[in-house]
Design an enzyme around this catalytic site. Structure first.
Site, mmCIF file in Angstrom:
data_model
loop_
_atom_site.group_PDB
_atom_site.id
_atom_site.type_symbol
_atom_site.label_atom_id
_atom_site.label_comp_id
_atom_site.label_asym_id
_atom_site.label_seq_id
_atom_site.Cartn_x
_atom_site.Cartn_y
_atom_site.Cartn_z
ATOM 1 N N GLU A 65 0.908 -0.982 -0.114
ATOM 2 C CA GLU A 65 -0.150 0.067 0.093
ATOM 3 C C GLU A 65 0.862 1.107 -0.061
ATOM 4 O OE1 GLU A 65 -2.895 0.204 3.369
ATOM 5 O OE2 GLU A 65 -3.690 2.162 2.590
ATOM 6 N N ARG B 207 4.801 -12.607 9.911
ATOM 7 C CA ARG B 207 5.162 -11.513 9.798
ATOM 8 C C ARG B 207 6.747 -11.366 10.483
ATOM 9 N NH1 ARG B 207 2.041 -7.257 8.621
ATOM 10 N NH2 ARG B 207 3.256 -5.439 9.314
ATOM 11 N N LYS C 151 4.468 0.810 9.420
ATOM 12 C CA LYS C 151 4.522 2.131 8.693
ATOM 13 C C LYS C 151 3.772 3.060 9.698
ATOM 14 C CE LYS C 151 3.120 0.106 5.105
ATOM 15 N NZ LYS C 151 2.207 -0.114 3.424
HETATM 16 P P1 ATP Z 1 2.676 -2.112 7.895
HETATM 17 O O1 ATP Z 1 1.916 -2.594 9.055
HETATM 18 O O2 ATP Z 1 4.057 -1.590 8.022
HETATM 19 O O3 ATP Z 1 1.831 -0.993 7.143
HETATM 20 P P2 ATP Z 1 1.462 -3.682 5.914
HETATM 21 O O4 ATP Z 1 1.139 -4.972 6.044
HETATM 22 O O5 ATP Z 1 0.173 -2.713 6.014
HETATM 23 O O6 ATP Z 1 2.591 -3.225 6.937
HETATM 24 P P3 ATP Z 1 1.813 -3.497 3.111
HETATM 25 O O7 ATP Z 1 2.200 -2.271 2.131
HETATM 26 O O8 ATP Z 1 0.020 -3.699 3.200
HETATM 27 O O9 ATP Z 1 2.123 -3.282 4.369
HETATM 28 O O10 ATP Z 1 2.560 -4.813 2.801
HETATM 29 C C1 ATP Z 1 2.873 -5.317 1.684
HETATM 30 C C2 ATP Z 1 3.049 -6.671 1.809
HETATM 31 O O11 ATP Z 1 4.126 -6.968 2.650
HETATM 32 C C3 ATP Z 1 1.999 -7.550 2.356
HETATM 33 O O12 ATP Z 1 1.724 -8.611 1.703
HETATM 34 C C4 ATP Z 1 2.321 -7.824 3.719
HETATM 35 O O13 ATP Z 1 1.858 -8.874 4.202
HETATM 36 C C5 ATP Z 1 3.869 -7.810 3.641
HETATM 37 N N1 ATP Z 1 4.449 -7.532 4.917
HETATM 38 C C6 ATP Z 1 4.265 -6.209 5.592
HETATM 39 N N2 ATP Z 1 4.983 -6.163 6.839
HETATM 40 C C7 ATP Z 1 5.607 -7.231 6.886
HETATM 41 C C8 ATP Z 1 6.601 -7.814 7.780
HETATM 42 N N3 ATP Z 1 6.618 -7.389 9.025
HETATM 43 N N4 ATP Z 1 6.782 -9.143 7.689
HETATM 44 C C9 ATP Z 1 6.587 -9.983 6.446
HETATM 45 N N5 ATP Z 1 5.635 -9.562 5.486
HETATM 46 C C10 ATP Z 1 5.344 -8.088 5.923
HETATM 47 MG MG MG Z 2 -1.264 -2.519 4.929
#
Ligand code: ATP
Ligand code: MG
Length: 563
Positions: free
Chosen positions: A39, A264, A274
Site C-alpha cells: 500500500e 510477519r 508503517k
Molecule cells: P505495515 O503494518 O507496516 O503498514 P502492511 O502489511 O500494512 O505493513 P503493506 O504495504 O500492506 O504493509 O504490505 C505489503 C506486503 O508486505 C503484504 O503482503 C504484507 O503481508 C507484507 N508485509 C508487511 N509487513 C511485513 C512484515 N513485517 N513481515 C513480513 N511481511 C510483511
Molecule cells: Mg497495510
C-alpha cells in the site's frame, strides 16, 4: 547472539514444499505467478524485504513471474512519493517485476462492474446504517451479529442506490455496499463485510473520477484474479480474510487465485509498522524516512547495509507460519559477512591520543604501500604517510593495564599496522591528571611490521600521521529502541516512543588517513579495528560524513548483558 545457532534454513519452507508437492502431483499451474502488493502509504521496511524476497524469490526459482501491484484503495493516506520510493526500494533489493507496475486503481472500473454483478445475484446490498450502527450490529466472537434493516432491499433499489453513490449524490458515510453472506458466521469477517464506501477525496492516480472506493478484502482477491496470480502470499494477520477472499472469487466465478499466509517479521530493538514509522518521522524523533537508524529500506541503505546482506538475512530467517522475533544481531551478522569481503580496510582514529616518536627525524615522511584488503589482493593498495607525530586511538593506551591488555602501556612494545614497532617511553599529563601525549620510540629495523630478531609483539594498532590526518564527521549509530520489544509492558499513558534509545546517535570527529578522505558518497569502507562505515550524502567537499554501518563485533549483546 542467536546467529550462532541460526544457520541457513535447512530444507525448504512450507510454501516451497507445497509448490513442490503440487508439481509432483501434476496440480501446479503452468506458470507460477506471484505479486508484491504494497500500500503506498509509507516507505518499505525490513519486514517488507522478507515478503519481497519470498514473492520475487519463488517466482524466480520456479520460472514464474512476480508483479508489483500498488494496493491503492485508500485515497486519503496514499501518495505518489511513496509509489516512487517503493519502486526504487524493490529494485535496490535486486528484484524486477513483470512488465509495468500495476495499481489496484487500474481495476476500479472492473471492480465496479463486478459489484453490480453481485447486487444482481442478490449477493450484495446497499446498507444505510451509520458506521456506528454497523459496528454495533456486528456481534462479537461469541455472539452472532444482527441483520441490517436494509438487508432485504430489492435488487432494483440496490442497483439504483449504488449507481447514485458512484455518481456522487450522497455524502461520505451515508451508505455502504455490503456483501450478503451471513451475519451469524463464526468468522466475523464474513458478517456481511463492507465492499464499498463513499469517500469524496481525490485519488493520487484517478483524481476525482471516483467518490466510492472499494475495500481491501474485495479489491485484493479480484486484483489477484485479474492478474492470474497463482500464489497470493501474505502475512498471517490476513488468515481470517482468506474465507472472504475465496467467497468473492467463487461467487463471481473468477480465476481462483489462492492465498497462503506466512509469519510477519519482527526484529528486536525496532518497530516494523508503517504507522509507527510515520510517527517517528512526523514527530521528529529521526531526521526522515531515510534516517540511518530507521528500519526502512531507504534507512538501512543510507546506513550502508547492502542488498546482498538483506537477501542473505531473509534466507537465513526462513519462512514459517508462527510469528516470532528475530535478533537484530543476526541482521548485523549478515551485513558484516558481506562487508568483510567487499569493503576496503583503511585507518581512522575516532578518539585521538598524540604520540611523538622521539627517535624519528623531524620533518621526515615515509609513504608505506599497504593493501586495501589483505584477504583480497584485487582491491589494490594505497599509500599511507608516517612521520614523527602520530595519532593513536585513546582506548589503545592504558597507563595501568590489566594482565591481558595487549595494546600500549608504559614500557610496552606494539606493532603499528604495516609500519614499525613502537615502545612507550613517557606519559605526559595535564594538571588534572589526564593523559595528553605519549613519547615513544620506534625500532627502525622493524620496518613493515617485523624484526630481524623475530621478537614477538602481541598488539597491532591502527595509527595516523598527525599532520596528514584529514578531519571528518563520524555518526555512530546504535539501536533506535533500548528494549527488544518497544511495545511490551507499556503503562496506560505510554507509547512505544518511551523506549527510544537516547544514545542512538553519537556524533564525533574522526581523523582519517589521506586515502580514506578520497572515497565518494555511497562508498563502504572498514575503519580498521573500529567498524564499517559508509560515506553519507551529507558530505561536502570540505568535510566528509561517515555513517557507522555496524561495529566489527556484537557489542550490544555485551552491554545488554551488563544491563
Ligand atoms: P505495515 O503494518 O507496516 O503498514 P502492511 O502489511 O500494512 O505493513 P503493506 O504495504 O500492506 O504493509 O504490505 C505489503 C506486503 O508486505 C503484504 O503482503 C504484507 O503481508 C507484507 N508485509 C508487511 N509487513 C511485513 C512484515 N513485517 N513481515 C513480513 N511481511 C510483511
Ligand atoms: Mg497495510
Amino acid at each position: 547472539m542467536t546467529h550462532e545457532t541460526d544457520g541457513k534454513a535447512v530444507g525448504k519452507d512450507f510454501i516451497r514444499s507445497k509448490i513442490d508437492q503440487q508439481i509432483k502431483e501434476g496440480l501446479a499451474p503452468a506458470t507460477i505467478q506471484t505479486r508484491f502488493p504494497p500500500e503506498p502509504n509509507g516507505y518499505l521496511h525490513i519486514g517488507h524485504a522478507k515478503a519481497i524476497c519470498l514473492d520475487f524469490g519463488i517466482a524466480r526459482e520456479y520460472g514464474g513471474n512476480c508483479n508489483l501491484r500498488f494496493d491503492d484503495t485508500n485515497p486519503v493516506k496514499e501518495d505518489t512519493e511513496y509509489v516512487d520510493a517503493i519502486q526504487n526500494d524493490v529494485q535496490w533489493l535486486g528484484f524486477r517485476w513483470q512488465g509495468e507496475a500495476r495499481y489496484a486503481s487500474d481495476y476500479f472500473g472492473r471492480l465496479y462492474e463486478l459489484a453490480v454483478d453481485l447486487i444482481e445475484m442478490d449477493k450484495a446490498y446497499v446498507d444505510s446504517q451509520s458506521a456506528e450502527e454497523i459496528h454495533a450490529n456486528r456481534g462479537t466472537l461469541t455472539e452472532p451479529g444482527k441483520n441490517s434493516p436494509y438487508r432485504e432491499r430489492g435488487i432494483g433499489e440496490n442497483l439504483d442506490l449504488f449507481r447514485r453513490m458512484k455518481d456522487g449524490e450522497f455524502p461520505d458515510g451515508a451508505h455502504v455496499l455490503r456483501a450478503k453472506i451471513d451475519m451469524a458466521s463464526p468468522n466475523v469477517i464474513m458478517r456481511d463485510p463492507v465492499l464499498y464506501r463513499i469517500r469524496h477525496a481525490s485519488h493520487h492516480r484517478t483524481g476525482d473520477a471516483w467518490c466510492i472506493y472499494p475495500m481491501y478484502d474485495y479489491t485484493h482477491c479480484i486484483s489477484d484474479s485479474i492478474e492470474r496470480v497463482t500464489h497470493s502470499l501474505c502475512s498471517l494477520e490476513f488468515e481470517n480474510n482468506r474465507e472472504l477472499y475465496d467467497w468473492v472469487l467463487e461467487t463471481l466465478n473468477l480465476y481462483p487465485s489462492k492465498q497462503t499466509e506466512f509469519a510477519r517479521l519482527n526484529i528486536n530493538g525496532t518497530v516494523l509498522s508503517k504507522r509507527k514509522l510515520i510517527q517517528l518521522v512526523t514527530q521528529g524523533h529521526v531526521s526522515g524516512w531515510d534516517d540511518p537508524r530507521m528500519p526502512t529500506l531507504c534507512g538501512v541503505r543510507r546506513r550502508g547495509f547492502t542488498p546482498e546482506s538483506l537477501r542473505d538475512f531473509c534466507e537465513r530467517i526462513g519462512v514459517a507460519r508462527a510469528n516470532s522475533r528475530v535478533d537484530y544481531g543476526l541482521l548485523e551478522f549478515c551485513v558484516r559477512e558481506h562487508l568483510n569481503r567487499i569493503a576496503p580496510r583503511l585507518m581512522a582514529v575516532l578518539n585521538p591520543l598524540r604520540v611523538t616518536v622521539e627517535n624519528y627525524p623531524a620533518g621526515q615522511v615515509e609513504w608505506f604501500e599497504m593493501p586495501l584488503n589483505p584477504e583480497d589482493a584485487s582491491q589494490g593498495n594505497r599509500k599511507v604517510p608516517f612521520s614523527r607525530e602520530l595519532l593513536l586511538e585513546r582506548d589503545d593506551f592504558m597507563e595501568n593495564p590489566p594482565a591481558r591488555f595487549h595494546r600500549l602501556s608504559p614500557g610496552k612494545e606494539v606493532r603499528l599496522r604495516y609500519a614499525y614497532y613502537l615502545t612507550c617511553r613517557e606519559v605526559k599529563k595535564d594538571a588534572a591528571g589526564n593523559v595528553t601525549e605519549l613519547v615513544c620510540s620506534y625500532d627502525p629495523a622493524s620496518r613493515g611490521g617485523g624484526t630481524p630478531d623475530g621478537r614477538k609483539v602481541k598488539g597491532t594498532l591502527h595509527w595516523l600521521s598527525a599532520r596528514h590526518a584529514v578531519k571528518a564527521e563520524a555518526r555512530l549509530y546504535d539501536r533506535l529502541f533500548r528494549k527488544d520489544d518497544p511495545e511490551a509492558d507499556l503503562a496506560e499513558d505510554e507509547t512505544f516512543l518511551v523506549n527510544l534509545n537516547p544514545d542512538s546517535l553519537v556524533t564525533v570527529e574522526a581523523h582519517l588517513e589521506p586515502a580514506l578522505a578520497e572515497y565518494p558518497v555511497d562508498s563502504r569502507v572498514q575503519f580498521e579495528r573500529l567498524g564499517y562505515f559508509r560515506v553519507d550524502e551529507d558530505s561536502t567537499a570540505e568535510r566528509k560524513v561517515f555513517n557507522r554501518i555496524v561495529g566489527l563485533r556484537d557489542t550490544w549483546a555485551k552491554v545488554a548483558a551488563q544491563g
